[in-house]
Design an enzyme around this catalytic site. Structure first.
Site, PDB file in Angstrom:
ATOM      1  N   HIS A 162      -1.148  -6.788  26.228  1.00 40.00           N
ATOM      2  CA  HIS A 162      -0.827  -8.209  26.055  1.00 40.00           C
ATOM      3  C   HIS A 162      -0.897  -8.887  27.423  1.00 40.00           C
ATOM      4  O   HIS A 162      -0.723  -8.248  28.441  1.00 40.00           O
ATOM      5  CB  HIS A 162       0.568  -8.371  25.471  1.00 40.00           C
ATOM      6  CG  HIS A 162       0.719  -7.769  24.105  1.00 40.00           C
ATOM      7  ND1 HIS A 162       0.074  -8.269  23.002  1.00 40.00           N
ATOM      8  CD2 HIS A 162       1.434  -6.707  23.665  1.00 40.00           C
ATOM      9  CE1 HIS A 162       0.387  -7.537  21.943  1.00 40.00           C
ATOM     10  NE2 HIS A 162       1.205  -6.575  22.319  1.00 40.00           N
TER      11      HIS A 162
ATOM     12  N   GLU B   6       3.839   2.459  16.322  1.00 40.59           N
ATOM     13  CA  GLU B   6       4.393   1.130  16.041  1.00 40.59           C
ATOM     14  C   GLU B   6       3.920   0.565  14.711  1.00 40.59           C
ATOM     15  O   GLU B   6       3.693  -0.632  14.580  1.00 40.59           O
ATOM     16  CB  GLU B   6       4.108   0.152  17.196  1.00 40.59           C
ATOM     17  CG  GLU B   6       2.744   0.253  17.829  1.00 40.59           C
ATOM     18  CD  GLU B   6       2.627  -0.570  19.119  1.00 40.59           C
ATOM     19  OE1 GLU B   6       3.508  -1.371  19.437  1.00 40.59           O
ATOM     20  OE2 GLU B   6       1.605  -0.394  19.803  1.00 40.59           O
TER      21      GLU B   6
HETATM   22  C1  3PY Z   1       6.281  -3.376  20.759  1.00 42.28           C
HETATM   23  O1  3PY Z   1       7.520  -3.510  20.736  1.00 42.28           O
HETATM   24  O2  3PY Z   1       5.553  -3.496  19.775  1.00 42.28           O
HETATM   25  C2  3PY Z   1       5.651  -3.030  22.009  1.00 42.28           C
HETATM   26  O3  3PY Z   1       4.494  -2.712  22.032  1.00 42.28           O
HETATM   27  C3  3PY Z   1       6.469  -3.079  23.252  1.00 42.28           C
HETATM   28  O4  3PY Z   1       6.957  -1.871  23.487  1.00 42.28           O
HETATM   29 MG    MG Z   2       3.448  -3.244  20.368  1.00 42.13          MG
END
Ligand code: 3PY
Ligand code: MG
Length: 266
Positions: free
Chosen positions: A48, A152
């Site tokens: 980012h 994630e």
């Molecule tokens: C998120 O929280 O998705 C990130 O990539 C930051 O750690």
């Molecule tokens: Mg992230």
């Protein structure tokens, strides 16, 4: 000169708790200021924000005189980008959005020269080998590399055990903001479902014998993440610290000012 040891990799292997920050300002001066502060690691975020290979290398150079460990997060998994970033001299990569063991294996391959992997050889043009001044770069370079994959998404949670088992993956890091979004709670990293998923994932990573990490924008949550198994924690980003310090100063001067949105996410 000889290959510098990767002290962050050593600390992860010994589960010595590491606290760090993300760097999104893309600036060697702010990176150097933070390098003086005593954090264990600083991660240049090129996923980012505005960082590119040039700004990554400039920040690594600015931080090199200090004992802090430097990590980089690439924008994506492209082997060409990973090759260029390793060329800047970073030894530890945090690769985002790893959903499957197959992706993790491909990233490992991108980081290594043949026959183990597919990384191209161009040390004479790269800071990583100090333009060939490092005499044992080919002999020692690979063992000083450290790969952290970032989990994630819901899919990644489902595949976590397989991902954590991949040879060459040294650690697994949870991204709460994207995980919250994937679980249907965009912008709510403290939603009970998200917190439960993070705690469960940290415990599963540790059970695999891999170091577990997490982004922790709220310092009051650090202890509970550590209890769940986290041994390395990113305690926010330079951008957020700058903004919250400026808001805090102004609020002291004009208490009526400053609608904050600090909990909006990473
Ligand atoms: C998120 O929280 O998705 C990130 O990539 C930051 O750690
Ligand atoms: Mg992230």
């Amino acid at each position: 000169m000889l290959m510098p040891p990767n002290k962050f990799k050593q600390a992860l292997a010994q589960r010595r708790t590491q606290f760090g920050l993300f760097l999104g300002l893309a600036n060697p001066i702010s990176a150097e200021i933070l390098a003086t502060c005593g954090y264990d690691f600083l991660l240049i975020d090129a996923e980012h924000g505005l960082n590119d290979t040039r700004s990554v290398q400039a920040q690594l150079q600015a931080m090199a005189p200090y004992p802090v460990q430097c990590l980089v997060r690439p924008a994506h998994h492209d082997p060409a980008l990973i090759k260029q970033l390793l060329g800047t001299g970073v030894q530890t990569l945090l690769v985002p959005m790893v959903d499957t063991a197959e992706q993790a294996r491909a990233i490992v391959a991108s980081m290594h020269y043949p026959p183990k992997g597919i990384r191209g050889v161009g040390t004479g043009l790269e800071r990583g080998s100090r333009w060939n001044a490092v005499s044992d770069y080919f002999a020692k370079g690979a063992e000083e590399l450290c790969l952290i994959v970032q989990i994630e998404s819901r899919t990644a949670l489902e595949n976590l055990d397989e991902i954590a088992s991949v040879e060459g993956v040294d650690a697994v890091f949870i991204g709460p903001s994207d995980l919250a979004a994937s679980l249907g709670h965009l912008g709510q990293v403290s939603h009970p479902d998200v917190k439960a998923a993070i705690a469960d994932a940290l415990a599963r990573i540790s059970a695999h014998g891999k170091a577990a990490g997490v982004f922790c924008a709220d310092a009051t949550q650090a202890a509970s993440f550590q209890e769940s198994g986290a041994s390395f924690l990113a305690m926010g980003a330079d951008t957020g610290l700058l903004r919250s310090a400026a808001l805090k100063l102004l609020a002291g001067l004009r208490p009526q000012s400053g609608a904050d949105n600090a909990s909006a996410g990473y």
